[in-house]
Write a protein that holds these residues in place. Sequence first.
Motif: not given
Length: 742
Positions: A108-116, A80-84, A464-468
């Motif tokens: 600041d990374t957008g990594s899905p691994d840091l999101r539940s 959500a925008a306010a949470v972001e 391998a995937a592209a570096p994040g």
Amino acid sequence: MFERVAELAIRRSRLVLVITAVAVVLMGALGAGAFGKLLPGGFDDPSSQSSRAKAVISDKFGGETNLVLLISAREGGVDAAAVERQGAKLTADLKNEATVANVISYWDTGSPDLRSENGDQAMVLAHVKGGDTDERENAKAIIDEYTGAKEAGLTVEAGGSAAVGDDMGTFSSEDLVLAEAIALPLTLLLLLFVFGSVVSALLPLAIGLIAIVGTFAELFLLGSATSISITATNLTTALGLGLGIDYALLMVSRFREQLATGASVDDAVRHTVHTAGRTVAFSAATVAVALAALLVFPQYFLRSFGYAGVGVVAIAAISTLVVMPALLKVLGHRVNKGRLPWAGRARRDGSREPFWGRLARTAMRRPALTALPVLAVLLLAASPLLGITIGIADERSLPEDAKSRQVSAQLEENFHGSDAAAIHVVMDRAVGRAPLATYAGELSRLDRVVRVEASTGTYTDGRAAAPGPGNAALGRPEAQRIDVVSDLAPMSDAAQELVRDVRAVAGPAGAEPLTGGRDAALVDSKDSITDLIPLAGGLITLTTFLLLFLFTGSVVQPLRALVLNIVSLGAALGVMTWMFQDGHLSGLFGFTPQPMEVSMTLLMFCIAFGLSMDYEVFVTSRIKELHDEGAGNETAVVHGLGHTGRIVSAAACLLAVSFFAFGTAGISYMQMFGLGSGLAILIDAVAVRGVLVPAAMRLLGRSAWYAPPFLRRVHDRFGLSEGGPAPAPATGRTYEKDPTGV
């Protein structure tokens, strides 16, 4: 030596007490600052591969993640925008903290691994600086500032090893205060019951308090020079109070016994120091030897208990030998002042207790009938040791309402493979991109590995995937870091096996991969401790055997003592395994079943072994005294236990109270240590001293005092005994011939 100590107490008693008062004030002033010098943690081997990996990560990559801020959004989810906006602001503020490095967040990374997986939570990972010395203080400041309810409906909670360490320190301090609040009044009540007079009851308590204050001063000095675990304060309180009371109890009882025979105060002091004082000195040596074995381990958690344990034993013994005789000289017959209504003659004069004499006589005349049932019960109690597994302390040792533990549970449940629990592989040299990519791909093929992060990209099942956005931070011109993320529960057997699998994968040519992280530290700590246990056990056995031989002049008595002590210790450890590993009584005591914490289990063994030898010396010294005066085997044992049985049982109850008080602790390994140590003490004092010792002495007969001729000569020359006879008691003794003929 003991005659000189006695004469000093008699001739300069008031001077000794004045110097003692001044010393206690100075030690108290130093000891008050001990908590500011002591540290949480200390479970890692500093020379292990995981510790070396941690040092490289700290030097080249800013440090391992040790703080996880778990952000929960009540409405709209973390996107959500306010949470972001709030999440990005929190991340930016945290990056500006001077005590924090390597801040990585979902926003600041957008990594899905840091999101539940359900999108309601996200992580901010960071490294709190400071090393062992300042990490807890820095972490506490960050946690206090950043956690709690925030704008936009956010809630921030702290986890990770820094948060766990902060909670451990907080609960340890609270546990200590609660244990003291329970132990001190109960101990005073028991002392009043044992002695039957107010003055006599306060004397052992005074020695116990001197031992505690002195050891806190020692911990302050040591903590200023080296790393000392904060948990050492709990041992200091329990052991200082218990041993101080044990030793003073023996001295006061012997002094009152002498006064009751008609001896003058000066003669009573001389005889007490020569007999009970000598016993205290040798008893303290056996306990100190057992605790000194902890110094062979590299973990400062264990070494701290060695420092604190040896210190508290030495201070308790010196106080008993020097201060107690001076107190007895000044008090004289007033030692029996403040007589209580229930006090009988036996409590006032320290005379022989019929119950223990009758029990010893029964055990000697029917050794099989009395000893075999006791042995059967003890062996049954020890049987859970056949299935024991070991681990090290983690957040599960904390109460369920501890915030850091709750965060760890949520990370495991809501996130698919947490970077905070990753295995870290580092190479402290330049590595080409192609070899690095090949190595990372091989690691990603390991069973249960979710992904592998490297500077060359993210790898899954060898692809391998592209570096994040965060991958570039894993590479340096002179070093490389790889994070291996799995879906395994941290600290589990499977996670530990994965560490071994990672280490088995060949690294790039010319590189030396170092594997670190929580699970690697667990593997290394367990290996380090178990590798050194034979050395520590050998040192304890050898030095204890030597001390008991020099004390008794027999090679059989040390062997008998070692065997019986192992039996009683096995029973206590078995009961603790049944409880804390298998989960019995977990609802009553409020702990989470888990593998036996290796450091505390080892500590409990050393403490209980030393205290068992403490009571061994108490009993054997009186038996040997009677044996040397010409008593036969049965008479010496029966009369010896008759005189010491009440003292040993009272001392055991008093010491057990100090340890049992930690059964109220919030940290489960402190509960295990307190309950196990207290149980071991009671088993030894009642079952071993009351039944197994007299039964064994009956079966051994005259051979109980056997030593080869050349060792007899060694004992005659180097034995730990006075050069002259003890001052004669006011009344003599005569002994009847043993019915057994020995």
